[in-house]
Design an enzyme around this catalytic site. Sequence first.
Site, mmCIF file in Angstrom:
data_model
loop_
_atom_site.group_PDB
_atom_site.id
_atom_site.type_symbol
_atom_site.label_atom_id
_atom_site.label_comp_id
_atom_site.label_asym_id
_atom_site.label_seq_id
_atom_site.Cartn_x
_atom_site.Cartn_y
_atom_site.Cartn_z
ATOM 1 N N CYS A 76 0.868 -1.177 0.000
ATOM 2 C CA CYS A 76 0.000 0.000 0.000
ATOM 3 C C CYS A 76 0.902 1.223 0.000
ATOM 4 C CB CYS A 76 -0.889 -0.018 1.247
ATOM 5 S SG CYS A 76 -1.913 1.455 1.484
ATOM 6 N N CYS A 186 -0.412 3.752 -6.767
ATOM 7 C CA CYS A 186 -1.252 3.082 -5.766
ATOM 8 C C CYS A 186 -1.412 1.651 -6.243
ATOM 9 C CB CYS A 186 -2.608 3.774 -5.648
ATOM 10 S SG CYS A 186 -3.822 2.895 -4.626
#
Length: 282
Positions: A76, A186
């Site tokens: 992440c 991302c």
Amino acid sequence: MTTRAQAPVGVFDSGLGGLSVLRAIRAELPAESLLYLADSRHAPYGEKSPEYIADRTLRVCEWLVDQGCKALVIACNTATAQAVHVLREKLAVPVIGVEPGLKPAVATSKSRVVGVLATESTLRSEKFARLLAGASGDCKVLSQPGYGLVPLIERGDTHSPAVLELLRAYLQPMLDANADTLVLGCTHYPFLEDAIHEIAGDRLTLIDTGHAVARHLGRTLAAAGLQASGQAATPCFMSTGDVLPLQAMVAALLGEAPMAQRVDIGDAPLSPVAVSLASQPE
């Protein structure tokens, strides 16, 4: 080969985006057993405070270590940007983070204009500011927060009119500025590759760092004497929220039909340690 080397690697994301990294790890390191945890109850992280992200990430990763994980991959970008220094300070296992692939993007770009699509939290972080200062060179870098994309992807929506509308709004200014390379900043965004190609055609080379992260993990495990051997166990999938989206995404991405388990990793007031460390540079 020690028993410890056969322990699983924990792969953590705020939601389902880290499955793109898990896929790369399985391809690069087929002997490694994996435990994937989606903190879906608290997703998305991208617009939460740095203190909250640091505290929540530490809490989840402590839980993964308690489950016996020999190493952790923070799949992440937002959690890495805000909390990787917290984890390396507090945990006794190797911690691998992810970051936007700005260095390979700069090396790839011929027009010398690079786009970065990431969460607001990642783009505002000190970690990204240092990366930008050190890696951009003679490139013009256009950074764009991907507002609204993660919740759509979490629902399995990667190519709807709503997704395409958002992507057009985010990508068109980059295309107008002659960008030829786009950093997927991302881990959710690799699921949007087809939609991005529909909008940009072959004008943008997409940079996804999943395989680079997997190779870094392999080197780290080897250096620590923690490389597994033989046949990996079937990956375990866990979520703090609804397990059905996780199961559906695993089926779509990996071609498997796992039974994901719901787990409870409780909330608590922000710890003084996490609040303090969240404000420190890595």
